[in-house]
Each structure stands twice: as C-alpha cells, then as structure tokens.
Motif scaffolding. Structure first.
Motif, PDB file in Angstrom:
ATOM      1  N   PRO A  69      36.523  45.840 -14.830  1.00 35.83           N
ATOM      2  CA  PRO A  69      36.950  44.903 -15.666  1.00 35.83           C
ATOM      3  C   PRO A  69      38.450  45.189 -16.144  1.00 35.83           C
ATOM      4  CG  PRO A  69      35.773  46.600 -16.896  1.00 35.83           C
ATOM      5  CD  PRO A  69      35.857  47.121 -15.390  1.00 35.83           C
ATOM      6  N   SER A  70      39.047  44.024 -16.451  1.00 34.18           N
ATOM      7  CA  SER A  70      40.434  44.128 -17.081  1.00 34.18           C
ATOM      8  C   SER A  70      40.290  44.943 -18.353  1.00 34.18           C
ATOM      9  CB  SER A  70      41.050  42.596 -17.248  1.00 34.18           C
ATOM     10  OG  SER A  70      40.215  42.202 -18.214  1.00 34.18           O
ATOM     11  N   LEU A  71      41.620  45.220 -18.802  1.00 32.37           N
ATOM     12  CA  LEU A  71      41.588  46.229 -20.017  1.00 32.37           C
ATOM     13  C   LEU A  71      41.063  45.199 -21.058  1.00 32.37           C
ATOM     14  CD1 LEU A  71      42.144  48.852 -21.175  1.00 32.37           C
ATOM     15  CD2 LEU A  71      44.396  48.175 -21.572  1.00 32.37           C
ATOM     16  N   PRO A  72      41.389  44.226 -21.472  1.00 30.00           N
ATOM     17  CA  PRO A  72      41.078  43.503 -22.522  1.00 30.00           C
ATOM     18  C   PRO A  72      39.366  43.071 -22.421  1.00 30.00           C
ATOM     19  CG  PRO A  72      42.969  42.173 -21.773  1.00 30.00           C
ATOM     20  CD  PRO A  72      42.609  43.323 -20.622  1.00 30.00           C
ATOM     21  N   THR A  73      38.674  42.969 -21.145  1.00 26.48           N
ATOM     22  CA  THR A  73      37.722  42.749 -20.929  1.00 26.48           C
ATOM     23  C   THR A  73      36.868  44.230 -21.438  1.00 26.48           C
ATOM     24  OG1 THR A  73      37.803  41.126 -19.394  1.00 26.48           O
ATOM     25  CG2 THR A  73      35.725  42.232 -19.470  1.00 26.48           C
ATOM     26  N   LEU A  74      37.333  45.250 -20.942  1.00 27.03           N
ATOM     27  CA  LEU A  74      36.907  46.833 -21.393  1.00 27.03           C
ATOM     28  C   LEU A  74      36.503  46.670 -22.784  1.00 27.03           C
ATOM     29  CD1 LEU A  74      35.874  49.305 -19.989  1.00 27.03           C
ATOM     30  CD2 LEU A  74      38.183  50.159 -20.365  1.00 27.03           C
ATOM     31  N   VAL A  75      37.542  46.221 -23.620  1.00 24.98           N
ATOM     32  CA  VAL A  75      37.547  46.436 -25.035  1.00 24.98           C
ATOM     33  C   VAL A  75      36.481  45.799 -25.251  1.00 24.98           C
ATOM     34  CG1 VAL A  75      39.037  46.144 -27.254  1.00 24.98           C
ATOM     35  CG2 VAL A  75      39.857  47.059 -25.323  1.00 24.98           C
ATOM     36  N   LYS A  76      36.459  44.377 -25.133  1.00 28.51           N
ATOM     37  CA  LYS A  76      35.329  43.512 -25.411  1.00 28.51           C
ATOM     38  C   LYS A  76      33.780  44.053 -25.029  1.00 28.51           C
ATOM     39  CE  LYS A  76      37.934  39.481 -24.882  1.00 28.51           C
ATOM     40  NZ  LYS A  76      38.170  38.010 -23.969  1.00 28.51           N
ATOM     41  N   LEU A  77      33.887  44.646 -23.539  1.00 34.07           N
ATOM     42  CA  LEU A  77      32.600  45.439 -23.445  1.00 34.07           C
ATOM     43  C   LEU A  77      32.319  46.487 -24.367  1.00 34.07           C
ATOM     44  CD1 LEU A  77      30.661  45.528 -21.096  1.00 34.07           C
ATOM     45  CD2 LEU A  77      31.981  47.278 -20.072  1.00 34.07           C
ATOM     46  N   CYS A  78      33.298  47.170 -24.878  1.00 31.03           N
ATOM     47  CA  CYS A  78      32.937  48.157 -25.846  1.00 31.03           C
ATOM     48  C   CYS A  78      32.318  47.768 -27.002  1.00 31.03           C
ATOM     49  CB  CYS A  78      34.127  49.155 -25.994  1.00 31.03           C
ATOM     50  SG  CYS A  78      34.612  50.112 -24.458  1.00 31.03           S
ATOM     51  N   ARG A  79      33.101  46.605 -27.451  1.00 27.20           N
ATOM     52  CA  ARG A  79      32.578  46.070 -29.069  1.00 27.20           C
ATOM     53  C   ARG A  79      31.305  45.469 -28.622  1.00 27.20           C
ATOM     54  NH1 ARG A  79      38.386  43.569 -30.073  1.00 27.20           N
ATOM     55  NH2 ARG A  79      39.173  45.175 -30.922  1.00 27.20           N
ATOM     56  N   ALA A  80      31.089  44.834 -27.419  1.00 31.85           N
ATOM     57  CA  ALA A  80      29.575  43.992 -27.296  1.00 31.85           C
ATOM     58  C   ALA A  80      28.439  44.997 -27.233  1.00 31.85           C
ATOM     59  CB  ALA A  80      29.777  43.173 -26.199  1.00 31.85           C
TER      60      ALA A  80
ATOM     61  N   GLU B  46      22.824  37.919 -21.966  1.00 31.63           N
ATOM     62  CA  GLU B  46      23.356  38.070 -23.497  1.00 31.63           C
ATOM     63  C   GLU B  46      24.475  38.982 -23.525  1.00 31.63           C
ATOM     64  OE1 GLU B  46      19.056  37.872 -25.846  1.00 31.63           O
ATOM     65  OE2 GLU B  46      19.630  39.776 -24.524  1.00 31.63           O
ATOM     66  N   ALA B  47      24.306  39.853 -22.577  1.00 35.71           N
ATOM     67  CA  ALA B  47      25.867  40.882 -22.760  1.00 35.71           C
ATOM     68  C   ALA B  47      26.990  40.186 -22.318  1.00 35.71           C
ATOM     69  CB  ALA B  47      25.570  42.212 -22.059  1.00 35.71           C
ATOM     70  N   ALA B  48      26.902  39.268 -21.221  1.00 39.62           N
ATOM     71  CA  ALA B  48      27.806  38.574 -20.519  1.00 39.62           C
ATOM     72  C   ALA B  48      28.433  37.592 -21.675  1.00 39.62           C
ATOM     73  CB  ALA B  48      27.586  37.899 -19.398  1.00 39.62           C
ATOM     74  N   GLU B  49      27.401  36.807 -22.457  1.00 41.31           N
ATOM     75  CA  GLU B  49      27.900  36.036 -23.429  1.00 41.31           C
ATOM     76  C   GLU B  49      28.634  36.761 -24.439  1.00 41.31           C
ATOM     77  OE1 GLU B  49      25.512  33.542 -26.532  1.00 41.31           O
ATOM     78  OE2 GLU B  49      24.937  33.007 -24.500  1.00 41.31           O
ATOM     79  N   ARG B  50      28.228  37.930 -25.098  1.00 38.04           N
ATOM     80  CA  ARG B  50      28.909  38.599 -26.140  1.00 38.04           C
ATOM     81  C   ARG B  50      30.370  39.126 -25.687  1.00 38.04           C
ATOM     82  NH1 ARG B  50      24.615  42.866 -28.407  1.00 38.04           N
ATOM     83  NH2 ARG B  50      22.990  41.508 -29.211  1.00 38.04           N
ATOM     84  N   VAL B  51      30.431  39.373 -24.188  1.00 36.34           N
ATOM     85  CA  VAL B  51      31.887  39.816 -23.780  1.00 36.34           C
ATOM     86  C   VAL B  51      32.830  38.571 -23.608  1.00 36.34           C
ATOM     87  CG1 VAL B  51      32.943  40.994 -21.685  1.00 36.34           C
ATOM     88  CG2 VAL B  51      30.826  42.032 -22.770  1.00 36.34           C
ATOM     89  N   GLY B  52      32.067  37.417 -23.075  1.00 36.71           N
ATOM     90  CA  GLY B  52      32.991  36.140 -22.902  1.00 36.71           C
ATOM     91  C   GLY B  52      33.113  36.276 -21.573  1.00 36.71           C
ATOM     92  N   ILE B  53      32.282  36.590 -20.736  1.00 35.28           N
ATOM     93  CA  ILE B  53      32.350  36.480 -19.002  1.00 35.28           C
ATOM     94  C   ILE B  53      31.202  35.875 -18.603  1.00 35.28           C
ATOM     95  CG2 ILE B  53      34.104  38.287 -19.159  1.00 35.28           C
ATOM     96  CD1 ILE B  53      31.901  40.109 -17.952  1.00 35.28           C
TER      97      ILE B  53
END
Length: 140
Positions: A54-65, A32-39
């Motif tokens: 994680p890349s910087l864009p993925t880190l931002v998505k991780l924080c949001r997710a 579920e977390a991976a799906e929310r992050v998009g990875i």
C-alpha cells in the motif's frame, strides 16, 4: 516481467498477513475493510495476499480502518528486526565494493542482469583449472 526486490516482497507479505489477522479479529469481510480504507475490494485482496504494497496514505487508512498500530503491520512488534528489514542488513564481512555492486545490480532489468552474470562467469576461473602462477621470466 521485472524482478521484484526481495525486501518489497517480504514487506508486502508481512503487511498482508497482519492485515488479514486484524480484519478477521474485527469480524469484517474484505469488502467491508476495503470500503473503510477507501480502496477497491480487489486491491484490498491483493494487498492482503501480499501481492502489493500500500501507499503510505493507504497504510495510515488501513491502520485506522482495522484499529491497529503500524508497528505490527511493519513487523516492529518483536525484539528481533522484521524479516524484510533483516534481509537488507549487509554482512560486516562483505567489502563495501561488493555492497555497491549489489546496489547497482538491483536496479538492472532482467536482460542487463543476464549480461552481468555472463561477464562475472567469464571472470571466474574454470572449476578444474589450476591456479596460474606468474613465471619467473615474466617477473624480471
């Protein structure tokens, strides 16, 4: 296999541990977390285990997710600097030439590091050797 810089390993572990804790608090699975992050789930799992950054864009998505601030992920939530950052702080006692040599050595591949170690070992005196004093004749 190329040597991984210690800072990257410590940072990856920091991010992974905090991400796992936040995911578990949220009550969601890695999938579920991976799906929310998009990875991919496998990629998320490696990241959570501290095996990749994680890349910087993925880190931002991780924080949001996960609904968390980036500061705890990066270890900036305490009064002490994070372990991954503290390991990079050069000692005040180290001469700048040593710090430059270390920066250069960190970019070497394992074969080059082996050669550098051999050269450094050859420059050191043998453990049982007495210090060589210049003779008086050589001085004149």
């Amino acid at each position: 296999m190329p040597q991984v810089h210690k800072t990257k390993v410590l940072l990856a572990r920091q991010i992974g541990a905090v991400a796992r804790e936040a995911r578990m608090r949220a009550g969601i699975t890695q999938e579920e977390a991976a799906e929310r992050v998009g990875i991919a789930t496998e990629v998320y799992g490696r990241m959570e285990r501290g095996n990749m950054l994680p890349s910087l864009p993925t880190l931002v998505k991780l924080c949001r997710a996960l609904g968390i601030d980036a500061n705890p992920l990066l270890g900036f939530s305490s009064s002490q600097p994070p372990a991954w950052l503290a390991s990079e702080t050069p000692s005040a006692a180290e001469p700048s030439s040593l710090r430059r040599l270390l920066r250069t050595a960190r970019r070497l591949n394992p074969r080059q590091l082996s050669a550098l170690r051999s050269v450094a070992a050859a420059l050191l005196p043998a453990p049982d050797a007495r210090p060589v004093r210049p003779s008086r004749r050589a001085a004149s």
